[in-house]
Design an enzyme around this catalytic site. Structure first.
Site, PDB file in Angstrom:
ATOM      1  N   CYS A 121      48.166  39.990  35.573  1.00  0.00           N
ATOM      2  CA  CYS A 121      47.130  41.006  35.335  1.00  0.00           C
ATOM      3  C   CYS A 121      47.558  42.254  36.099  1.00  0.00           C
ATOM      4  O   CYS A 121      48.094  42.153  37.209  1.00  0.00           O
ATOM      5  CB  CYS A 121      45.785  40.509  35.847  1.00  0.00           C
ATOM      6  SG  CYS A 121      44.487  41.765  35.775  1.00  0.00           S
ATOM      7  N   HIS A 178      46.026  44.316  37.836  1.00  0.00           N
ATOM      8  CA  HIS A 178      45.421  44.576  39.143  1.00  0.00           C
ATOM      9  C   HIS A 178      45.941  43.657  40.250  1.00  0.00           C
ATOM     10  O   HIS A 178      45.731  43.926  41.422  1.00  0.00           O
ATOM     11  CB  HIS A 178      43.906  44.403  39.055  1.00  0.00           C
ATOM     12  CG  HIS A 178      43.205  45.447  38.242  1.00  0.00           C
ATOM     13  ND1 HIS A 178      43.532  45.713  36.933  1.00  0.00           N
ATOM     14  CD2 HIS A 178      42.203  46.306  38.555  1.00  0.00           C
ATOM     15  CE1 HIS A 178      42.744  46.670  36.477  1.00  0.00           C
ATOM     16  NE2 HIS A 178      41.919  47.060  37.438  1.00  0.00           N
ATOM     17  N   CYS A 217      49.216  46.266  29.978  1.00  0.00           N
ATOM     18  CA  CYS A 217      48.042  45.397  30.063  1.00  0.00           C
ATOM     19  C   CYS A 217      48.393  43.977  29.590  1.00  0.00           C
ATOM     20  O   CYS A 217      48.845  43.791  28.453  1.00  0.00           O
ATOM     21  CB  CYS A 217      46.952  45.986  29.178  1.00  0.00           C
ATOM     22  SG  CYS A 217      45.427  45.062  29.207  1.00  0.00           S
ATOM     23  N   ASP A 222      47.385  50.966  29.028  1.00  0.00           N
ATOM     24  CA  ASP A 222      46.592  49.893  29.625  1.00  0.00           C
ATOM     25  C   ASP A 222      45.128  50.108  29.251  1.00  0.00           C
ATOM     26  O   ASP A 222      44.742  51.170  28.786  1.00  0.00           O
ATOM     27  CB  ASP A 222      46.750  49.947  31.161  1.00  0.00           C
ATOM     28  CG  ASP A 222      45.938  48.876  31.855  1.00  0.00           C
ATOM     29  OD1 ASP A 222      46.021  47.706  31.448  1.00  0.00           O
ATOM     30  OD2 ASP A 222      45.187  49.202  32.796  1.00  0.00           O
ATOM     31  N   SER A 223      44.323  49.077  29.500  1.00  0.00           N
ATOM     32  CA  SER A 223      42.888  49.193  29.259  1.00  0.00           C
ATOM     33  C   SER A 223      42.240  50.221  30.185  1.00  0.00           C
ATOM     34  O   SER A 223      41.146  50.698  29.906  1.00  0.00           O
ATOM     35  CB  SER A 223      42.230  47.836  29.491  1.00  0.00           C
ATOM     36  OG  SER A 223      42.559  47.363  30.782  1.00  0.00           O
ATOM     37  N   GLU A 255      39.268  47.378  42.013  1.00  0.00           N
ATOM     38  CA  GLU A 255      38.770  48.731  41.725  1.00  0.00           C
ATOM     39  C   GLU A 255      37.841  49.209  42.838  1.00  0.00           C
ATOM     40  O   GLU A 255      37.713  50.404  43.080  1.00  0.00           O
ATOM     41  CB  GLU A 255      38.098  48.761  40.353  1.00  0.00           C
ATOM     42  CG  GLU A 255      39.109  48.390  39.281  1.00  0.00           C
ATOM     43  CD  GLU A 255      38.848  48.954  37.906  1.00  0.00           C
ATOM     44  OE1 GLU A 255      37.794  49.557  37.686  1.00  0.00           O
ATOM     45  OE2 GLU A 255      39.732  48.756  37.035  1.00  0.00           O
TER      46      GLU A 255
HETATM   47  N1  DGL Z   1      44.557  45.500  32.355  1.00  0.00           N
HETATM   48  C1  DGL Z   1      43.941  44.198  32.235  1.00  0.00           C
HETATM   49  C2  DGL Z   1      45.025  43.121  32.250  1.00  0.00           C
HETATM   50  O1  DGL Z   1      46.132  43.307  32.726  1.00  0.00           O
HETATM   51  C3  DGL Z   1      42.920  43.969  33.335  1.00  0.00           C
HETATM   52  C4  DGL Z   1      41.659  44.823  33.193  1.00  0.00           C
HETATM   53  C5  DGL Z   1      40.872  44.526  31.939  1.00  0.00           C
HETATM   54  O2  DGL Z   1      40.284  43.432  31.823  1.00  0.00           O
HETATM   55  O3  DGL Z   1      40.853  45.390  31.068  1.00  0.00           O
HETATM   56  O4  DGL Z   1      44.802  42.058  31.749  1.00  0.00           O
END
Ligand code: DGL
Length: 272
Positions: free
Chosen positions: A187, A189, A76, A13-14, A155
């Site tokens: 997403c 989150h 992600c 993931d990012s 977060e």
């Molecule tokens: N992990 C990203 C997503 O699921 C969210 C956080 C980001 O923008 O890097 O799209």
């Protein structure tokens, strides 16, 4: 060493959000060994260009392949939207699943023709969910909405307070009036806002689709069909190795919120 049942699943993931996918995988497949990579040096991806996200995704894929993973999971949504095909091509014979195909499949299986999608600006702008859903069923209408403030709120730990409630209401009121059969949380989150979102859609009959749970289901099916599920006769949980590209302390502080358990060791890796 070749791929075996004991080989790990690579999840990336990012940043920290992909731990919602790790949580779903640990629940569905407790014996699996997991290697997680969170690109904390370069997060967020959701506001970056497709080219940049693609380049980062391939660097992380190479890292996971060096770790001899048996399956790659793109946790992600932004990466799944921008680079799933590129990651698949890089993986060759190693399968690579993305949250977008998983979430789309789950929404179609849930029934109905009117589907809502929420995600980052990059995910919604790419129309990746629209394309994936219409490939599965061309009669589906998709209503989508980018909700960029939800990532920083999650977060900060503000998932269940007045600010979260007001933000969700502002973003989602229009979608609430669309008679959605289901709403995909597109997403990493957003599963943290599940209860607030469910409250908003209460009484509408809209099903909330968590793409973390959906990819865990797809991973289970894939490991079963390829006979590479870790079936070690043991009661111990699978190993969990965690790597980040920057600032492991902050990651460690936030991890419990996303994963529901503490992470004891996090290693820092420079991909450049
Ligand atoms: N992990 C990203 C997503 O699921 C969210 C956080 C980001 O923008 O890097 O799209």
């Amino acid at each position: 060493m070749s791929i075996s049942q004991e080989s790990p699943i690579g999840i990336f993931d990012s940043g920290i959000g992909g731990l919602t996918v790790v949580k779903a995988i640990r629940k569905a497949l407790p014996l699996e060994n997991i290697i997680y990579f969170g690109d904390t040096a370069r997060v967020p991806y959701g506001i970056k260009s497709v080219e940049t996200v693609r380049q980062y995704a391939l660097q992380i894929t190479d890292f996971l392949l060096r770790k001899k993973v048996k399956l790659v999971l793109i946790a992600c949504n932004t990466v799944s939207a921008a680079a799933h095909e590129d990651v698949k091509a890089r993986c060759g014979k190693i399968p690579a699943l993305g949250v977008i195909e998983a979430g789309s499949r789950a929404a179609v299986e849930a029934g109905g023709k009117t589907i809502g999608v929420i995600g980052t600006l990059a995910t919604i702008g790419s129309e990746a969910y629209d394309k994936s859903l219409s490939q599965l069923d061309s009669g589906i209408s998709v209503y989508s909405r980018a909700c960029p403030l939800l990532v920083p709120l999650a977060e900060e730990g503000w998932t269940n307070n007045e600010i979260a409630t007001l933000t969700l209401k502002t973003y989602l009121s229009d979608l609430r009036n669309k008679n959605l059969d289901s709403l995909i949380l597109g997403c990493t989150h957003y599963p943290l806002f599940h209860d607030g979102i469910a409250d908003l859609f209460d009484g509408t009959g809209t099903k909330i689709i968590d793409s973390a749970e959906s990819i865990a289901k797809m991973a289970t099916e894939l490991l079963t069909s390829r006979k590479i599920m870790n079936s070690e006769e043991s009661t111990r949980k699978g190993n969990f190795e965690c790597y980040v590209s920057d600032k492991p302390q902050r990651f460690q502080q936030l991890a419990e919120r996303f994963l529901g358990e503490k992470i004891n060791r996090i290693e820092i890796v420079n991909l450049n």
